[in-house]
Motif scaffolding. Structure first.
Motif, PDB file in Angstrom:
ATOM      1  N   ARG A 116      41.274  42.535  46.239  1.00  0.00           N
ATOM      2  CA  ARG A 116      42.419  41.830  45.733  1.00  0.00           C
ATOM      3  C   ARG A 116      43.537  43.000  45.983  1.00  0.00           C
ATOM      4  O   ARG A 116      43.336  44.127  45.734  1.00  0.00           O
ATOM      5  CB  ARG A 116      42.434  41.450  44.191  1.00  0.00           C
ATOM      6  CG  ARG A 116      41.531  40.288  44.076  1.00  0.00           C
ATOM      7  CD  ARG A 116      41.794  39.867  42.627  1.00  0.00           C
ATOM      8  NE  ARG A 116      41.429  40.785  41.756  1.00  0.00           N
ATOM      9  CZ  ARG A 116      41.511  40.997  40.425  1.00  0.00           C
ATOM     10  NH1 ARG A 116      42.417  39.666  39.935  1.00  0.00           N
ATOM     11  NH2 ARG A 116      41.508  41.793  39.584  1.00  0.00           N
TER      12      ARG A 116
ATOM     13  N   THR B  58      38.491  43.673  51.387  1.00  0.00           N
ATOM     14  CA  THR B  58      37.772  42.786  50.823  1.00  0.00           C
ATOM     15  C   THR B  58      38.172  42.744  49.219  1.00  0.00           C
ATOM     16  O   THR B  58      37.843  41.837  48.748  1.00  0.00           O
ATOM     17  CB  THR B  58      36.408  43.148  50.853  1.00  0.00           C
ATOM     18  OG1 THR B  58      36.102  44.533  50.280  1.00  0.00           O
ATOM     19  CG2 THR B  58      35.492  43.369  52.228  1.00  0.00           C
TER      20      THR B  58
ATOM     21  N   SER C 130      46.915  38.643  46.834  1.00  0.00           N
ATOM     22  CA  SER C 130      46.144  38.194  47.758  1.00  0.00           C
ATOM     23  C   SER C 130      44.702  38.455  47.708  1.00  0.00           C
ATOM     24  O   SER C 130      44.303  39.199  47.041  1.00  0.00           O
ATOM     25  CB  SER C 130      46.710  38.657  48.972  1.00  0.00           C
ATOM     26  OG  SER C 130      46.511  40.134  49.277  1.00  0.00           O
ATOM     27  N   ASN C 131      43.882  37.637  48.771  1.00  0.00           N
ATOM     28  CA  ASN C 131      42.432  37.967  48.298  1.00  0.00           C
ATOM     29  C   ASN C 131      41.650  37.339  47.257  1.00  0.00           C
ATOM     30  O   ASN C 131      40.938  37.989  46.576  1.00  0.00           O
ATOM     31  CB  ASN C 131      41.743  39.159  48.559  1.00  0.00           C
ATOM     32  CG  ASN C 131      42.156  39.742  50.218  1.00  0.00           C
ATOM     33  OD1 ASN C 131      42.375  38.784  51.126  1.00  0.00           O
ATOM     34  ND2 ASN C 131      41.983  40.980  50.491  1.00  0.00           N
TER      35      ASN C 131
END
Length: 384
Positions: free
Chosen positions: A39, A37, A383-384
């Motif tokens: 970054r 969950t 990402s995320n």
């Protein structure tokens, strides 16, 4: 719960690790840290990470008429998380500099010039009346976390007919504050011997490997006794490359005698950034690969050594509990030509290339991430 996880990072000892960051602090370093969950910055075992690079000698007051630049251009966009302006400003213009510095993503600090006018002209210490001690003391008290040291330039073009007097005055001012004192050395008078003999533990000689007649080696190419004594007392050697103040030959001679700088700094401003020979702190660091320095020694000179010399708490180490100021970089295996300030050109077989800067704001518990131009080319992304 974390704010960012850096995965598969190479450390300078070539080990691989993950690093977790929360509220501007490094909170975990482990072989594997997982949380889908959060970054992620995945370095894929291709790129290095270190404590954020610190450039302990720059000129980044954008409104300075002589030596000026933007903190973020020499800072986060170049892999440098903290920059120290070395004497561009004096007590008269530090307010303006502070306001500009607060707008930067890079951490910005100041070594306040003992001349109240700062570098509005080259000979700021030619008139001793420009050293206003009461105003200086008042300014230090106003900015205790921004002004972290004192700067005095001791070369002929700066001091005029005043000789060693500005340094004597600077030492008096320093004794009241306890702050580090950085001394620019250049052409004589005053003589380097006279300067060095006044320095005490923690004082910083910048431009330590300049190739001018007033350098650390005498005419027989032996280390001056005054410099030997100063080093034994704990005086700090700082590179301060600049446009005129770094010689491969002097640096090479020093290494032969096991004399190493405590800190590697750039003395960068817009002209020598754009036209050379400085270009960036990474470029200066690469020059020490030419000289046979280990990667670790070079990195220590812009991280833990710099933080210690500048007394920057919780910076300079990749350690749990420290500020999450980090530099992501590559060490490219490719030939590059590098010039010193005297025009001598040498080749390095590899070079430091900054890819990203991560800067912690511990007061706001936030994190700023800057992917450099080279980092973008290498498809480095969050990402995320």
């Amino acid at each position: 719960m974390y704010d960012l996880i850096i995965k598969n990072a190479i450390l300078i000892d070539d080990s691989i690790t993950d690093i977790a960051i929360y509220q501007g602090k490094i909170v975990k370093i482990d072989s594997v840290i997982s949380d889908p969950t959060i970054r992620i910055l995945d370095l894929k075992q291709k790129y290095y990470v270190s404590a954020g690079w610190i450039d302990s000698h720059t000129h980044c007051f954008a409104r300075s008429p002589i030596y000026h630049d933007e903190p973020d251009l020499i800072g986060v966009k170049a892999g440098v998380t903290s920059v120290v302006d070395a004497g561009s400003v004096g007590a008269l213009d530090v307010d303006a500099f502070y306001q500009l510095a607060q707008q930067a993503q890079t951490h910005v600090y100041s070594f306040l010039n003992i001349s109240k006018i700062g570098l509005i002209r080259q000979n700021e210490l030619a008139d001793m009346q420009d050293i206003d001690v009461a105003l200086f003391d008042k300014t230090l008290a106003k900015y205790p976390h921004f002004i972290i040291g004192i700067k005095v330039r001791m070369s002929r073009s700066v001091v005029g007919e005043n000789g060693i007097l500005p340094l004597i005055k600077a030492k008096e001012m320093q004794r009241k504050t306890g702050l580090p004192l950085m001394i620019h050395v250049g052409n004589n008078p005053p003589e380097l011997d006279e300067i060095a003999d006044l320095l005490t533990k923690g004082d910083i000689i910048t431009h330590c490997f300049n190739g001018k007649p007033n350098q650390i080696f005498d005419k027989q190419n032996n280390l001056r006794d005054s410099i030997k004594r100063a080093i034994e007392r704990g005086v700090i050697l700082d590179i301060g490359h600049g446009g005129e103040s770094f010689s491969f030959a002097v640096a090479e001679r020093a290494k032969c005698l096991d004399i190493y700088p405590n800190t590697i700094s750039s003395d960068i401003y817009s002209k020598n950034r754009l036209q050379g020979p400085v270009f960036s702190l990474a470029n200066v660091m690469t020059k020490f690969i030419c000289l046979g320095y280990s990667r670790k020694r070079i990195l220590d000179s812009v991280t833990q050594n710099a933080a210690q010399v500048l007394r920057l708490k919780n910076k300079g180490k990749l350690t749990v509990g420290y500020d999450a100021d980090l530099t992501v970089f590559d060490i490219k295996q490719q030939a590059i030509e590098l010039a010193d300030s005297d025009g001598e050109v040498r080749q390095s077989h590899e070079q430091f290339v900054p890819l990203a800067s991560i800067v912690a704001d511990t007061t706001k518990h936030s994190l700023y991430i800057e992917i450099t131009e080279e980092g973008s080319k290498n498809a480095l992304r969050i990402s995320n």
